[in-house]
Design an enzyme around this catalytic site. Structure first.
Site, PDB file in Angstrom:
ATOM      1  N   LEU A   5       0.801  -1.225   0.000  1.00 30.46           N
ATOM      2  CA  LEU A   5       0.000   0.000   0.000  1.00 30.46           C
ATOM      3  C   LEU A   5       0.834   1.276   0.000  1.00 30.46           C
ATOM      4  O   LEU A   5       0.315   2.343  -0.273  1.00 30.46           O
ATOM      5  CB  LEU A   5      -0.960   0.016   1.200  1.00 30.46           C
ATOM      6  CG  LEU A   5      -1.967  -1.148   1.256  1.00 30.46           C
ATOM      7  CD1 LEU A   5      -2.930  -0.946   2.412  1.00 30.46           C
ATOM      8  CD2 LEU A   5      -2.749  -1.284  -0.037  1.00 30.46           C
ATOM      9  N   CYS A  23      28.523 -27.136   4.796  1.00 35.75           N
ATOM     10  CA  CYS A  23      29.047 -27.220   6.163  1.00 35.75           C
ATOM     11  C   CYS A  23      29.051 -25.864   6.856  1.00 35.75           C
ATOM     12  O   CYS A  23      28.898 -25.787   8.062  1.00 35.75           O
ATOM     13  CB  CYS A  23      30.438 -27.843   6.172  1.00 35.75           C
ATOM     14  SG  CYS A  23      31.689 -26.714   5.597  1.00 35.75           S
ATOM     15  N   CYS A  32      18.393 -14.691 -27.731  1.00 37.69           N
ATOM     16  CA  CYS A  32      18.029 -14.123 -29.033  1.00 37.69           C
ATOM     17  C   CYS A  32      18.973 -14.533 -30.161  1.00 37.69           C
ATOM     18  O   CYS A  32      18.717 -14.195 -31.316  1.00 37.69           O
ATOM     19  CB  CYS A  32      17.844 -12.604 -28.945  1.00 37.69           C
ATOM     20  SG  CYS A  32      19.341 -11.674 -28.678  1.00 37.69           S
TER      21      CYS A  32
END
Lengths: 598, 509
Positions: free
Chosen positions: A61, A179, A438
């Protein structure tokens, strides 16, 4: 005077008509999306479709101005559209979808093809890449936007002419050896990682592989960060006991069992492995007695104060106990609980267990506010940046419509509070020839999924002149190559190939470039392949290595103040790297995702 | 409802101190247009304390407004603009309080009245937001100690933003920080610790856990020993220095030695007073005010620097590194101790200066020290560009695109302030004549100027929703900086060209 008069005056009659007759897609109705929807409606776009799966949260909001407090938990898409209807002066047709953009049955390729332009207002790289590919399949222009705090960008992808979203290198999240997380943490971020991805998911998540990240199987010593067998044994035992412990989740004593195991026994067991502590400060298990617990339970909510305050060990324990009780009440085997930064119970659990572990390992504690940021990958966001970035996105769209010179005329915009003149803009980049998205030849194939792979391979060989040395894959799954020919007689359905998958064809003889086909389906027993011109695979060029070590330059690179928080904020990194100077992929091969054979 | 949760995403930008400033800020919006409404929206959403809309009672919603303004709906035709805007703005965030003040007659007449300062409680506001540079408002603000004026406007594809505030005195500029590790001129405790470690005597395990700062420091000592006490300066010297580190490495996988090598150039960055800070020190002579916290802190800082061989107080921060926790904590402790010592000295200087006994909290002082290298100070002009000589002084003597936009706005503003209406295309010749008079043959009108002026007049004062959104976004962002006193504010005039998608900043002299 008609309401359109103003717009016609400013835009000119012709441009106004183009826009008024256009149909556009807005992906995302969040921070940028709300602003952009307002701008598009006021600019009189003819038809606007809005997709967002999310519902509204309180933390939206402060910037998503179409939403009010009463709208919390309502879908963003429909609420946003309802909100703009009040000022839909130019009668735009508004269509909301509360769906995931990946749902190919709701959003097939043909649906995307019906739009003149796609506006991205997304918040994650995965969805941006997905839309980017859709744009490449359809040769459709995308206006991509993003903000991080006071920085933001707008960039157009014009397929075949400009760089695409994936042409730019993005950093992946930093990972830690198992670890470090499980037995020898040294920074708060290690404990957050442990609390969220290991402890929380082990106790409240799904039973199966939800903690895969932290399991020890199939990892080599470098991923594990250790080859100490004693340590590995202890960790294995620890995990098994946790699974055991989860069975008692309904017991009243669950909280005590968890605390005694995790913060006392497991630590005692680790202490037995002396080798671990020769160079490190030893951890100290907590002293958890009934008397101590009675004191802890006296702590009131008021005493905890705001989330900015640092809690004491006892306060953390009290938060842990109350969050375990709430989560216990919510949990059932069929409805596991997922960590969500906006889900108070899950956040409290992670904050408290992080801090208790930090205390044990002599690591500084952190406030709930700070841990929320690390655990939730929170990206700062504010109304102002979204407002002007959305303004730019809609502004650039005006110049793209019906403009054959859009590539030349469109600018890429970067805004930052740190810039003297607020924003910088530049010409669009050319495509990166090594881009994994692309540089690929794309087309749409129509396949009857009951046919076999053999039939597809034959069709490919016939249509495009491959020899049989090709590899076929969908996403990270290799479905066929020379070493994996068991699948050839299987049908697409058996191999779980479905409508909307992107099938990648790799020429293993290294002659033809990579091809990716969008799978559409029929039930007529046919395979229809698209007409494609497949360029040859570019010959690898031997790159001259400069003799100097790269960091031998007199670069004045600065020590950034490195808050651990930043390590996990993947989105932020990616945006910052594009704002602060883009880095091209140096070697596309390195960036190719790992594939697994199925 | 939890404010902290609602404002979570922005608290990460300006923290609770900034948020508290915002929640206590009061703004009066004079006769709103779309750009200033957008600006207010972007301040009310994040939690502005209070806003007042001041407008003429004659301004009501007309058909024309039902086109580009999302604060109104069709059923509000004929209602008072101020009332409708205020209530719709307030709906965005009920945490803000608001008020509507309607005046008789026009806004211009009201602002031109002789007793303007008595007609409205201006000094109870932190900021006045307006669309035009009303000369009376600029004068008024000059007489107020804590009120600034922000003028934001958008017409057609163009926009301007100007800030009228006496000066900027910023501490938290969020500049990219370069840690001050002080390896070129270390202090005694750091050298003692470094000297207590004998690299050669360590086993491999210990050797690989020595913090890289210590390795760098030792290598620096070694270099100086080999070169008659000189520090490495030239590029070739640095290579020799790096070779020393490389030579000490015992095994290929000693990450701490790699860190020492990768970060070795950074330690050569000068850590003394940067130029911008020196300028602020220079301003002390004319601008120091013993009743002003900022100046007291700056002066104490200068005294500290002068008595510490030109060094700023150490911030005490060190980067993450490969090391045992123990070694790391020891090193961190040494830096922290030095920071505490510097802090104590600094506080001593401050106390001596602070003859008026103004109260400083430790947090305030620590914040100042940690940001002291990147303070920001600037004096702003309140001058109106009302003749060509001033124009040339601030924007140059050519009418390029930016200058044409600026000049057009000035001309249209003059026309508006005189006739209370925005000119349209039919007035283009009148405007060109006014421009010629203004330019007084010192600058020639160009085709670019005519084009821009035409473009603006063509739209009859109308605003394009997305240009207003951009200007409102930028304007609000700048106001947030002034409110939170964080980041570097716009200094002090910005012009935006939406046709080319570029902006330029000017400092009015």
């Amino acid at each position: 005077m008609t309401k359109d008069h103003n717009l016609k005056v400013i835009l000119g009659e012709e441009k106004y008509n183009q826009i008024h007759n256009s149909k556009v897609l807005l992906v995302g109705a969040g921070g940028i999306g709300c602003e952009l929807l307002k701008d598009l409606v006021l600019l009189g776009f003819g038809e606007i479709h809005v997709v967002d799966l999310d519902t509204i949260d309180l933390s939206n909001l402060n910037r998503q101005f179409l939403f009010r407090h009463k709208d919390i938990k309502q879908p963003k898409s429909t609420t946003a559209i309802k909100a703009v209807s009040g000022f839909n002066f130019h009668n735009s047709k508004l269509v909301p979808y509360q769906n995931s953009i990946y749902e190919t049955d709701v959003f097939p390729l043909t649906w995307f093809d019906s739009f003149d332009l796609i506006f991205n207002a997304l918040d994650n790289a995965e969805a941006r890449s997905y839309i980017n590919k859709i744009g490449l399949f359809l040769n459709k222009t995308i206006l991509e936007t993003g903000t991080t705090g006071t920085k933001g960008y707008v960039q157009a992808t014009i397929p075949g002419q400009s760089a695409c979203y994936d042409c730019t290198f993005r950093e992946t999240p930093k990972t830690f050896p198992v670890c470090t997380i499980r037995s020898t943490p040294s920074q708060p971020v290690h404990c957050v990682h442990w609390a969220k991805n290991f402890l929380f998911s082990s106790l409240f998540g799904e039973d199966d592989d939800s903690v895969e990240d932290n399991s020890l199987e199939g990892k080599d010593a470098s991923e594990l960060g250790t080859d100490n067998q004693e340590e590995l044994q202890a960790l294995m035992k620890e995990s098994n006991e946790l699974i055991e412990l989860k069975r008692s989740i309904v017991d009243e004593s669950f909280e005590d069992k968890v605390i005694e195991k995790i913060f006392v026994k497991d630590i005692e067991n680790l202490l037995k492995i002396e080798e671990l502590w020769q160079q490190r400060t030893k951890p100290t298990p907590i002293n958890y007695t009934p008397e101590y617990k009675a004191e802890i339970l006296k702590i009131t909510k008021e005493q905890l104060g705001t989330g900015q305050k640092l809690w004491t060990l006892e306060q953390n324990l009290s938060v842990l106990i109350s969050s375990i009780r709430n989560l216990q009440a919510r949990y059932s085997a069929t409805t596991p609980i997922e960590f969500d930064k906006d889900d108070e119970d899950t956040l409290d659990f992670v904050v408290a267990s992080t801090n208790i572990r930090s205390h044990i390992f002599n690591i500084p504690l952190k406030s709930k506010f700070d841990i929320k940021s690390i655990a939730g990958n929170i990206i700062p966001a504010v109304a102002t940046t979204n407002a002007f970035i959305a303004g730019f996105s809609s502004l650039l769209s005006l110049g793209i419509f019906n403009n054959p010179d859009a590539f030349k005329d469109t600018r890429a915009i970067f805004a930052s509070e740190a810039k003297d003149r607020f924003l910088s803009s530049g010409e669009l980049d050319h495509p990166n020839p090594k881009c994994s998205a692309c540089s690929v030849t794309r087309g749409v194939a129509n396949i009857d999924l009951s046919l076999t792979f053999r039939q597809l391979i034959d069709a490919l060989v016939e249509k495009y002149g491959y020899d049989e040395e090709i590899a076929l894959s969908v996403g990270s799954k290799i479905l066929y190559d020379l070493d994996l020919d068991d699948n050839v007689e299987k049908s697409f359905t058996e191999l779980k190939v479905k409508y909307g998958d992107h099938l990648e064809i790799l020429d293993e003889t290294d002659v033809k470039g990579t091809v990716e086909l969008y799978i559409e389906t029929n039930t007529d027993g046919k395979i229809t392949l698209p007409e494609l011109v497949i360029p040859d695979k570019p010959k690898p060029v031997e790159e001259k290595k400069s003799e100097e070590d790269e960091d031998d330059d007199d670069d004045l690179e600065v020590f950034e103040e490195n808050d651990e928080d930043e390590l996990l904020i993947v989105e932020e990194k990616s945006i910052v790297s594009s704002v602060g100077g883009k880095r091209k992929l140096e070697d596309a091969e390195d960036n190719e995702p790992k594939k697994v054979k199925v | 409802m939890s404010k902290e949760e609602k404002y979570d995403r922005q608290l990460r930008l300006w923290q609770s101190s900034g948020q508290s400033n915002l929640e206590h800020s009061r703004i009066v919006l004079v006769s709103p247009n779309l750009a200033s409404l957008e600006l207010m929206k972007n301040l009310i959403l994040p939690g502005l304390g209070h806003f007042t809309i001041l407008d003429s009672e004659e301004n009501v919603i007309t058909e024309e407004d039902l086109s580009n303004n999302f604060y109104i709906t069709e059923d509000q035709l004929g209602l008072s603009k101020a009332e409708v805007f205020a209530s719709n703005l307030n709906e965005l965030n009920l945490d803000s309080t608001h008020e509507v003040v309607k005046i008789e007659g026009t806004v211009q007449d009201f602002l031109a009245s002789d007793d303007l300062s008595d007609k409205f409680p201006w000094n109870s506001y932190d900021f006045i937001v307006a669309n035009w540079q009303f000369p009376s408002l600029i004068d008024l603000v000059q007489g107020l100690s804590n009120t600034s004026l922000i003028v934001v406007n958008s017409l057609s594809f163009f926009g301007t933003l100007r800030i009228f505030q006496k000066s900027y005195k910023f501490i938290e500029t969020h500049s990219e920080k370069m840690l001050d590790l002080r390896l070129l001129n270390p202090w005694k405790e750091l050298t003692d610790y470094s000297d207590s470690i004998d690299l050669e005597a360590l086993d491999l395990q210990e050797h690989s856990q020595i913090p890289f700062l210590i390795i760098q420091l030792k290598a620096m000592e070694e270099y100086k020993r080999q070169h008659g006490g000189e520090l490495p300066k030239a590029y070739s010297d640095r290579k020799v220095y790096k070779a020393i580190i490389q030579g000490w490495k015992k095994s290929y996988d000693e990450l701490n030695f790699d860190e020492a090598l990768t970060n070795s150039n950074k330690i050569f960055n000068p850590q003394k007073v940067p130029e911008d800070l020196q300028k602020i020190f220079d301003s002390l002579e004319g601008d120091f005010d013993a009743k002003d916290k900022y100046w007291l802190l700056v002066k104490a800082l200068k005294i500290f620097v002068d008595s510490n061989d030109g060094n700023l107080p150490l911030t005490g921060e060190i980067p993450d590194m490969d090391s045992t926790t123990e070694n790391y904590m020891t090193l961190k402790g040494i830096y922290k101790d030095k920071f505490s010592k510097d802090l104590t000295n600094f506080e001593g200087h401050l106390q001596e200066l602070n003859v008026n006994e103004i109260k400083f909290t430790t947090d305030e002082i620590v914040k100042f020290i940690k940001n002291s290298k990147y303070l920001y100070y600037s004096k702003l002009s309140s001058k109106l560009i009302n003749n060509v000589d001033l124009f040339i002084e601030d924007f140059g003597s050519e009418l390029s695109e930016f200058q044409s936009i600026i000049l057009s706005f000035i001309m249209i503003e003059n026309y508006y302030l005189q006739f209370n209406t925005i000119p349209s295309l039919t007035d283009i010749n009148a405007l060109l004549n006014i421009t010629k008079l203004f330019l007084n043959n010192k600058i020639q009108i160009t085709e670019t100027y005519e084009k821009v002026l035409y473009e603006i007049l063509r739209v009859e004062g109308k605003e394009l929703a997305n240009i207003s959104s951009i200007m409102g976004g930028i304007g609000a962002q700048e106001l947030l900086k002034l409110i939170t006193l964080q980041y570097k504010p716009l200094d002090d005039f910005l012009v935006f060209d939406g046709i080319r998608s570029v902006s330029e900043r000017y400092k009015i002299k």
